[in-house]
Design a protein around this motif. Structure first.
Motif, PDB file in Angstrom:
ATOM      1  N   PHE A   1       0.829  -1.211   0.000  1.00 50.28           N
ATOM      2  CA  PHE A   1       0.000   0.000   0.000  1.00 50.28           C
ATOM      3  C   PHE A   1       0.863   1.261   0.000  1.00 50.28           C
ATOM      4  CE2 PHE A   1      -3.308  -2.841   1.983  1.00 50.28           C
ATOM      5  CZ  PHE A   1      -4.161  -2.822   0.895  1.00 50.28           C
ATOM      6  N   LYS A   2       1.989   1.200   0.679  1.00 51.50           N
ATOM      7  CA  LYS A   2       2.892   2.351   0.694  1.00 51.50           C
ATOM      8  C   LYS A   2       3.433   2.618  -0.708  1.00 51.50           C
ATOM      9  CE  LYS A   2       7.196   4.005   2.795  1.00 51.50           C
ATOM     10  NZ  LYS A   2       8.347   3.635   3.632  1.00 51.50           N
ATOM     11  N   TRP A   3       3.747   1.535  -1.432  1.00 51.64           N
ATOM     12  CA  TRP A   3       4.250   1.668  -2.813  1.00 51.64           C
ATOM     13  C   TRP A   3       3.169   2.244  -3.721  1.00 51.64           C
ATOM     14  CZ3 TRP A   3       2.797  -1.775  -7.007  1.00 51.64           C
ATOM     15  CH2 TRP A   3       3.465  -1.494  -8.200  1.00 51.64           C
ATOM     16  N   ILE A   4       1.920   1.770  -3.578  1.00 47.91           N
ATOM     17  CA  ILE A   4       0.810   2.273  -4.401  1.00 47.91           C
ATOM     18  C   ILE A   4       0.556   3.744  -4.101  1.00 47.91           C
ATOM     19  CG2 ILE A   4      -1.678   2.118  -4.806  1.00 47.91           C
ATOM     20  CD1 ILE A   4      -0.161  -0.110  -6.150  1.00 47.91           C
ATOM     21  N   LEU A   5       0.513   4.097  -2.820  1.00 43.89           N
ATOM     22  CA  LEU A   5       0.180   5.477  -2.426  1.00 43.89           C
ATOM     23  C   LEU A   5       1.276   6.471  -2.808  1.00 43.89           C
ATOM     24  CD1 LEU A   5      -1.338   4.761   1.111  1.00 43.89           C
ATOM     25  CD2 LEU A   5      -2.579   5.468  -0.944  1.00 43.89           C
ATOM     26  N   SER A   6       2.500   5.969  -2.985  1.00 39.52           N
ATOM     27  CA  SER A   6       3.602   6.879  -3.349  1.00 39.52           C
ATOM     28  C   SER A   6       3.409   7.492  -4.738  1.00 39.52           C
ATOM     29  CB  SER A   6       4.936   6.126  -3.273  1.00 39.52           C
ATOM     30  OG  SER A   6       4.990   5.117  -4.267  1.00 39.52           O
ATOM     31  N   TYR A   7       2.487   6.923  -5.542  1.00 41.46           N
ATOM     32  CA  TYR A   7       2.224   7.474  -6.874  1.00 41.46           C
ATOM     33  C   TYR A   7       1.179   8.587  -6.840  1.00 41.46           C
ATOM     34  CZ  TYR A   7       4.905   3.680  -8.968  1.00 41.46           C
ATOM     35  OH  TYR A   7       5.920   2.833  -9.337  1.00 41.46           O
ATOM     36  N   PHE A   8       0.599   8.855  -5.667  1.00 39.06           N
ATOM     37  CA  PHE A   8      -0.411   9.909  -5.535  1.00 39.06           C
ATOM     38  C   PHE A   8       0.213  11.110  -4.827  1.00 39.06           C
ATOM     39  CE2 PHE A   8      -2.716   5.963  -5.936  1.00 39.06           C
ATOM     40  CZ  PHE A   8      -3.791   6.290  -6.759  1.00 39.06           C
ATOM     41  N   LYS A   9       0.263  12.251  -5.544  1.00 39.31           N
ATOM     42  CA  LYS A   9       0.934  13.432  -4.999  1.00 39.31           C
ATOM     43  C   LYS A   9       0.258  13.962  -3.742  1.00 39.31           C
ATOM     44  CE  LYS A   9       2.766  15.006  -9.468  1.00 39.31           C
ATOM     45  NZ  LYS A   9       2.792  16.118 -10.457  1.00 39.31           N
ATOM     46  N   TYR A  10      -1.072  13.807  -3.674  1.00 42.00           N
ATOM     47  CA  TYR A  10      -1.805  14.337  -2.520  1.00 42.00           C
ATOM     48  C   TYR A  10      -1.282  13.718  -1.221  1.00 42.00           C
ATOM     49  CZ  TYR A  10      -5.597  15.085   0.807  1.00 42.00           C
ATOM     50  OH  TYR A  10      -6.319  15.420   1.918  1.00 42.00           O
ATOM     51  N   PHE A  11      -1.088  12.426  -1.221  1.00 42.73           N
ATOM     52  CA  PHE A  11      -0.617  11.740  -0.012  1.00 42.73           C
ATOM     53  C   PHE A  11       0.840  12.094   0.286  1.00 42.73           C
ATOM     54  CE2 PHE A  11      -4.007   8.893  -1.605  1.00 42.73           C
ATOM     55  CZ  PHE A  11      -4.842   8.939  -0.510  1.00 42.73           C
ATOM     56  N   LEU A  12       1.634  12.266  -0.769  1.00 44.11           N
ATOM     57  CA  LEU A  12       3.035  12.623  -0.550  1.00 44.11           C
ATOM     58  C   LEU A  12       3.160  14.024   0.028  1.00 44.11           C
ATOM     59  CD1 LEU A  12       4.684  11.195  -3.799  1.00 44.11           C
ATOM     60  CD2 LEU A  12       5.049  10.385  -1.470  1.00 44.11           C
ATOM     61  N   TRP A  13       2.440  15.002  -0.535  1.00 38.17           N
ATOM     62  CA  TRP A  13       2.532  16.397  -0.093  1.00 38.17           C
ATOM     63  C   TRP A  13       2.021  16.583   1.328  1.00 38.17           C
ATOM     64  CZ3 TRP A  13       0.265  18.808  -5.207  1.00 38.17           C
ATOM     65  CH2 TRP A  13       1.255  18.747  -6.205  1.00 38.17           C
ATOM     66  N   ASN A  14       1.036  15.786   1.726  1.00 41.10           N
ATOM     67  CA  ASN A  14       0.448  15.938   3.056  1.00 41.10           C
ATOM     68  C   ASN A  14       1.035  14.953   4.083  1.00 41.10           C
ATOM     69  OD1 ASN A  14      -2.010  17.938   2.827  1.00 41.10           O
ATOM     70  ND2 ASN A  14      -2.042  16.654   0.978  1.00 41.10           N
ATOM     71  N   GLY A  15       2.059  14.215   3.671  1.00 44.06           N
ATOM     72  CA  GLY A  15       2.708  13.284   4.595  1.00 44.06           C
ATOM     73  C   GLY A  15       1.788  12.182   5.092  1.00 44.06           C
ATOM     74  N   LEU A  16       0.878  11.732   4.230  1.00 42.51           N
ATOM     75  CA  LEU A  16      -0.122  10.747   4.638  1.00 42.51           C
ATOM     76  C   LEU A  16       0.170   9.340   4.133  1.00 42.51           C
ATOM     77  CD1 LEU A  16      -3.384  12.841   4.008  1.00 42.51           C
ATOM     78  CD2 LEU A  16      -2.262  12.375   6.196  1.00 42.51           C
TER      79      LEU A  16
END
Length: 852
Positions: free
Chosen positions: A274-289
């Motif tokens: 899930f961490k690998w999948i979510l790393s492709y979404f900028k929203y989660f990266l920018w908000n540290g989620l």
């Protein structure tokens, strides 16, 4: 709660709760006192809160009382008038109920838990009832699932224990599962009234488990199929007895039970996926989620796997601990493993207090506690910590330590429950865990996820998994076949288990203190003059702590020495004669402990089919191990009937038996053939019957073989000769006291015995011949023996109706004290040659039995 005891507040509360639950099991029925303690403690705690004072000990006492009360519904229940406990052992009923759990197929039998709904004398006369029973279905049976409504005609039988000192409390074990009775029915007589078409949570999970099981059955084969079921859905019933024993001998039995290893792998794989999948979404990266959301999403596969696996106590513990660990990412809090473990235990015990007595619960928590605490006391030092080689060596070292601490942490519990210790577990796990834990389990779970999408793909994964699993099973079998792989052990006492853990704690602390002191010196390589006052003070505290720990070690060693002397006296140094007439159900078995430790086992009881229940393994061996007995000097088989022979098979195979006495009779049975095979394989001395001396003097006691005559097989006048009448008759004498063991001889043999032995038959204690059959205990035999006490070894409400009422009446009229294993349980006898002490395990006989 600011005291030092509450630095981890869950732990003292948990310990008090556990002690309260344990006390509730040992001393049930005192709820009034518990309520009083809760009332007083609650009032005092409120008072201290208002006064702004701390009350360190009151919460501990409060939770002790809560723990005591929480168990009372299982050990001191008051059932309503329509509960099935009021209809046990009466007559046959038409029983209607709902299947409460997924049925289990064991060999040719189906076992299911039934929530009873109605009982009836006939189809038109029934009434509602409550309560659960366990039903065993024999022969061909229909396909059944959870929630099905079924009906059959049968007796409701009460659950009974083999009443022996230190024996397993099967009745309480079933009560903790809320099962209050049993019943048996033929498959053709079981009627399915209504199939469950609902889709509740239990039904949905059961259906999913069933479909996965069918997938494995259709693609896997043999033992591989059974192990895959155990690893994926927690069903170990398809694993053969030999393979289970191989895993246990290899010290890898824990792999078959879904626990922290399996749940941890699922959580780890899910988290990084899930961490690998979510790393492709900028929203989660920018908000540290990214990490927080991955942790939340990882909970779903963890919960699903936990539910699919059946949620055993070890699985529950693993799911709770992993959940708490993942939530630490969400709240950005540091993870305290010991506190997390305590919280997991607290949750399980609050939801289901009897879990404390579950072997799975105890082994699981003790293994994890040993790993957490053991690793916390280890320091790994190196100047090249960033090197790849160092990191690899460190991981391998930690893996070995993890296995070592798990093995050492569960060692006394394995000895207590299974009486077996593996010497190859550390090495076997080094090979087996990586294959099964990191390849077989993930690939098996992937096949489950793939199943709804592609049955062909899931089947291919299962087949590939089977090939990998075969390699692991070969390794397990190879390790288990080593001659030194494992040994059977005696049973440790609670005192000895406590000493072991206290000593382990002390050793770990001494090791930890040593490294702490070494670490402080490493900070100041220039010499001791550079050490400041804080370091000096810490060194003094460590030295003081080290002295206290050493004092604990000395005390434990002294306690262990005293305990060893006690058991050496009981086993080898005692100067009295001890006899235990063992409760083996419908059969006969007696342990004779001569002065200075020489012992005999006369018969072993047994059922006709050992695969259904092995009396030797489950009744006699535990009693011997609790007495610290691993060697049987002489094993005596009176005659080769299954109710005397079959319990001896396990004893002959797993104990150091020096010699076997038997008559010349043989039997064309599986049990007898296996008995002779074991004797040959283990090279046990089996003298010819005619070569056995008639009198033996052993440490002041005499052992006499009174019957039959050495040449009885050549006597053509004995037309009444049969297995029963040819039983060995043994007499044991010590001082002025004597004991007669006549086997299953009947009237004709009794007459011949009286003619041969005459006055030598007179004995203080008689084990009634042939379990009290009316074909035995003739008046001339009783007159010759003239016993003070007569002991009947028979099963409760056995189908032969032993002991016969006329026989009981005959002994009563002669003023004999009558004891029965079916009602009194085991009977222990001791004598110094002058006085005699005869104690039944149950002091009072139930009125129902007396009036039969």
């Amino acid at each position: 709660m600011t005291g030092k005891i509450y630095s981890r507040p869950v732990i003292p509360i948990l310990v008090s709760l556990m002690l309260g639950i344990a006390c509730g099991s040992w001393l049930p029925g005192h709820k009034v006192y518990a309520y009083f303690v809760i009332f007083v403690c609650t009032g005092l705690i409120l008072y201290f809160i208002l006064q702004r004072k701390t009350a360190l000990i009151l919460p501990v006492i409060l939770f002790f009382a809560f723990g005591y009360l929480s168990l009372q519904p299982w050990v001191a229940s008051k059932f309503p008038s329509n509960h099935i406990t009021n209809f046990l052992d009466l007559r046959k009923w038409i029983i209607v109920g709902l299947i409460d759990e997924s049925p289990i197929i064991y060999k040719d039998r189906l076992k299911l838990i039934l929530q009873t709904k109605t009982l009836g004398e006939d189809k038109d006369n029934n009434f509602p009832v409550t309560g659960k029973i366990r039903v065993t279905v024999r022969g061909n049976f229909p396909n059944l699932s959870i929630g099905d409504k079924v009906s059959f005609t049968g007796k409701l039988r009460s659950i009974r224990n083999f009443k022996n000192p230190g024996g397993f409390d099967y009745k309480k074990y079933m009560a903790f599962k809320e099962i209050c009775g049993t019943s048996y029915v033929s498959g053709k007589d079981l009627i399915v009234i209504k199939r469950n078409s609902g889709k509740g949570i239990k039904k949905t999970i059961a259906d999913a488990r069933s479909r996965i099981s069918d997938l494995i059955d259709n693609t896997g084969e043999g033992d591989k199929r059974g192990v895959l079921k155990a690893l994926i859905i927690g069903d170990r019933n398809s694993i053969s007895k030999n393979l289970k024993e191989a895993f246990n001998r290899a010290g890898a039995g824990h792999i078959l039970a879904i626990s922290g290893l399996h749940i941890g792998i699922v959580a780890t794989v899910a988290f990084f996926f899930f961490k690998w999948i979510l790393s492709y979404f900028k929203y989660f990266l920018w908000n540290g989620l990214t990490i927080k959301v991955a942790a939340i999403l990882s909970l779903f596969p963890v919960f699903i796997y936990g539910l699919l696996s059946g949620l055993s106590p070890s699985t529950q513990r693993a799911v709770i601990m992993v959940t708490i660990f993942l939530l630490t990412f969400l709240f950005e809090r540091e993870h305290d493993p010991i506190n997390t473990l305590a919280i997991a235990a607290m949750i399980i015990l609050v939801v289901h207090p009897p879990s404390l007595f579950s072997i799975s619960f105890q082994l699981s928590f003790m293994a994890v506690l040993a790993i957490i605490y053991g690793l916390s006391r280890i320091r790994i030092k190196s100047k090249n910590r960033k090197q790849v080689l160092f990191q690899l060596l460190k991981k391998g070292y930690l893996f070995l330590l993890t296995s070592l601490f798990a093995i050492l942490g569960t060692l006394p519990l394995l000895m207590f429950y299974f009486n077996q210790v593996s010497f190859v577990g550390l090495l076997a796990n080094l090979f087996v865990v990586p294959i099964i834990g990191f390849i077989v389990v993930p690939l098996g779970l992937f096949s489950v996820l793939l199943y709804p999408v592609s049955v062909y793909g899931a089947a291919w994964c299962i087949n590939a998994n089977s090939e990998l699993l075969a390699k692991a099973l070969d390794i397990v079998v190879w390790f288990s076949n080593l001659p030194f792989a494992s040994i059977k052990t005696v049973t440790p006492t609670y005192f000895e288990i406590c000493c072991y853990y206290v000593l382990g704690w002390a050793v770990l602390n001494l090791f930890g203190i040593h490294h702490e002191n070494a670490g402080e010196k490493d900070k100041f390589p220039g010499g001791t003059h550079q050490i400041d006052n804080k370091v000096k003070l810490k060194g003094k505290l460590n030295n003081s702590r080290r002295k206290k720990v050493l004092a604990v070690v000395i005390v434990v060693i002294i306690a262990c020495a005293a305990d060893s002397c006690y058991w050496f006296y009981n086993r080898f140094w005692h100067d009295d004669l001890r006899i235990t007439i063992i409760d083996v159900g419908q059969g006969s078995s007696a342990l004779v402990e001569m002065p200075e430790g020489f012992n005999l086992l006369i018969d072993g009881g047994g059922f006709s089919d050992n695969s259904v229940f092995d009396v030797g393994k489950s009744v006699i061996a535990p009693l011997l191990w609790r007495k610290k007995i691993k060697t049987i000097d002489t094993l005596i088989l009176s005659h080769p009937n299954s109710d005397h022979l079959n319990g001896l098979l396990y004893i002959a195979e797993n104990f150091n038996v020096k010699s076997v006495w038997a008559n010349c009779d043989t039997a064309d049975t599986i049990g007898y053939r296996k008995f002779m095979e074991i004797i040959k394989k283990k090279a046990i001395h089996l003298p010819e019957f005619k070569e056995i001396s008639r009198t033996h003097t052993i440490n002041g006691a005499q052992l006499k073989l009174l019957y039959p005559a050495g040449d009885y097989m050549d006597n053509n006048n004995r037309k009444w000769s049969n297995l029963n009448n040819n039983s060995l008759v043994i007499k044991v004498e010590f001082g002025s006291k004597s004991f007669l063991f006549p086997g299953d001889i009947m009237t004709k043999a009794e007459k011949e015995l009286v003619a041969i032995s005459g006055d030598d038959l007179k004995s203080n204690v008689l084990i009634a011949p042939h379990h009290g059959s009316r074909t035995s205990s003739s008046e001339f035999f009783i007159d010759s023996v003239n016993p003070e006490t007569v002991i009947f070894s028979s099963g409760w409400r056995n189908r032969y109706r032993f002991p016969n009422q006329s026989v009981l009446k005959t002994y009563r009229e002669r003023g004999c004290r009558i004891l029965r294993t079916d009602s009194h349980g085991a009977v222990t006898i001791s004598t110094d040659g002058r006085s005699l002490r005869v104690l039944p395990f149950c002091q009072e006989r139930p009125k129902k039995v007396l009036n039969e």
